[in-house]
Design a protein around this motif. Structure first.
Motif, PDB file in Angstrom:
ATOM      1  N   LEU A 197       0.847  -1.424  -0.029  1.00  0.00           N
ATOM      2  CA  LEU A 197      -0.248  -0.102  -0.029  1.00  0.00           C
ATOM      3  C   LEU A 197       0.914   1.356   0.112  1.00  0.00           C
ATOM      4  O   LEU A 197       0.434   2.204  -0.705  1.00  0.00           O
ATOM      5  CB  LEU A 197      -0.771  -0.061   1.299  1.00  0.00           C
ATOM      6  N   LEU A 198       1.878   1.346   0.730  1.00  0.00           N
ATOM      7  CA  LEU A 198       2.731   2.410   0.912  1.00  0.00           C
ATOM      8  C   LEU A 198       3.471   2.754  -0.492  1.00  0.00           C
ATOM      9  O   LEU A 198       3.663   3.988  -0.903  1.00  0.00           O
ATOM     10  CB  LEU A 198       3.804   2.243   1.991  1.00  0.00           C
ATOM     11  N   SER A 199       3.935   1.664  -1.032  1.00  0.00           N
ATOM     12  CA  SER A 199       4.476   1.541  -2.451  1.00  0.00           C
ATOM     13  C   SER A 199       3.668   2.267  -3.378  1.00  0.00           C
ATOM     14  O   SER A 199       3.894   3.287  -4.311  1.00  0.00           O
ATOM     15  CB  SER A 199       5.070   0.312  -2.930  1.00  0.00           C
ATOM     16  N   GLN A 200       2.162   1.773  -3.239  1.00  0.00           N
ATOM     17  CA  GLN A 200       1.423   2.428  -4.412  1.00  0.00           C
ATOM     18  C   GLN A 200       1.032   3.995  -3.884  1.00  0.00           C
ATOM     19  O   GLN A 200       0.948   4.968  -4.889  1.00  0.00           O
ATOM     20  CB  GLN A 200      -0.106   1.791  -4.016  1.00  0.00           C
ATOM     21  N   VAL A 201       1.135   4.276  -2.852  1.00  0.00           N
ATOM     22  CA  VAL A 201       0.968   5.862  -2.521  1.00  0.00           C
ATOM     23  C   VAL A 201       2.017   6.484  -2.866  1.00  0.00           C
ATOM     24  O   VAL A 201       2.126   7.658  -3.532  1.00  0.00           O
ATOM     25  CB  VAL A 201       0.746   5.789  -1.098  1.00  0.00           C
ATOM     26  N   LEU A 202       3.391   5.959  -2.478  1.00  0.00           N
ATOM     27  CA  LEU A 202       4.455   6.703  -3.073  1.00  0.00           C
ATOM     28  C   LEU A 202       4.669   6.744  -4.580  1.00  0.00           C
ATOM     29  O   LEU A 202       4.816   7.848  -5.001  1.00  0.00           O
ATOM     30  CB  LEU A 202       5.872   5.807  -2.575  1.00  0.00           C
TER      31      LEU A 202
END
Length: 235
Positions: free
Chosen positions: A100-105
């Motif tokens: 999820l954090l990678s998608q947000v980044l």
């Protein structure tokens, strides 16, 4: 302005596919109690630092016109503020949180500004650029570890996001435009003499206002054409 920046970030993250996949985007403080109540995959965008960018403070006033081109108000220049967010991902497994954090980044680093189509309220009315800096090294804000310590939670992977946004200045209403000229009425010196017709001053198109003067309602003509100087922003 702050809630409008929140809405712009929510819309931007929503376009990355988070909402379509059932991931919530919230702006709560990620405290220990909040984390214990969380039941669904969540991206938390927590605002924890606000400061003014004094280097961009302007002076003077701007003019506000209505749809007919009449001057209706004068507005002080906007003040610019930096809003710093702590962005975290919450899921049942660390691998899912990292995904999820990678998608947000990926979504955030692809934008240096919040797209104009996603702005609302005063941010949309001002038409100014709202800057976006993700995971930058120049974030002048409290360290993430200090934030987690203040929240009483455990340190976890997070992104620092800074938004530079304008706060609209204060508008002061102006007097309505002059639509009638000044008429001076004189009277004969001798008693019983009839009053002489009114004399026009400055405005050659002015008519005699009659016995009630200018107290009665009058139609307002179209506003004067505005002159645009080089560098003026046009809608």
């Amino acid at each position: 302005m702050i809630h409008e920046v929140d809405e712009g970030l929510r819309r931007l993250l929503g376009e990355s596919g988070l909402e379509a996949s059932g991931v919530e985007v919230v702006f709560d403080a990620p405290t220990r109690d909040w984390a214990a109540r969380r039941t669904a995959p969540t991206v938390c965008v927590f605002l924890y630092h606000i400061r003014e960018d004094a280097t961009r403070r302007g002076s003077g006033t701007g003019e506000v016109y209505d749809a007919d081109g009449h001057l209706v108000a004068r507005r002080s220049p906007p003040r610019w503020f930096e809003l710093t967010y702590l962005v975290t991902a919450w899921a049942s497994r660390p691998q899912d949180e990292h995904r999820l954090l990678s998608q947000v980044l990926t979504c955030l680093v692809d934008h240096d500004t919040l797209p104009a189509r996603l702005l609302s309220g005063t941010l949309a009315e001002l038409g100014l650029t709202v800057g976006l800096d993700t995971a930058g090294s120049a974030l002048d804000a409290p360290a993430a570890s200090d934030v987690w310590s203040a929240l009483g939670g455990e340190l976890k992977a997070s992104l620092g996001v800074r938004v530079r946004a304008p706060l609209a200045g204060v508008a002061t209403a102006t007097a309505p435009p002059v639509t009638e000229g000044l008429v001076v009425r004189s009277a004969a010196r001798r008693e019983g003499g009839a009053a002489e017709p009114g004399r026009r001053l400055r405005y050659t198109e002015t008519t005699d206002p009659g016995p009630d003067g200018f107290a009665g309602p009058r139609e307002r003509g179209p506003g004067p054409a505005r002159r645009h100087r080089r560098g003026d922003r046009r809608p």
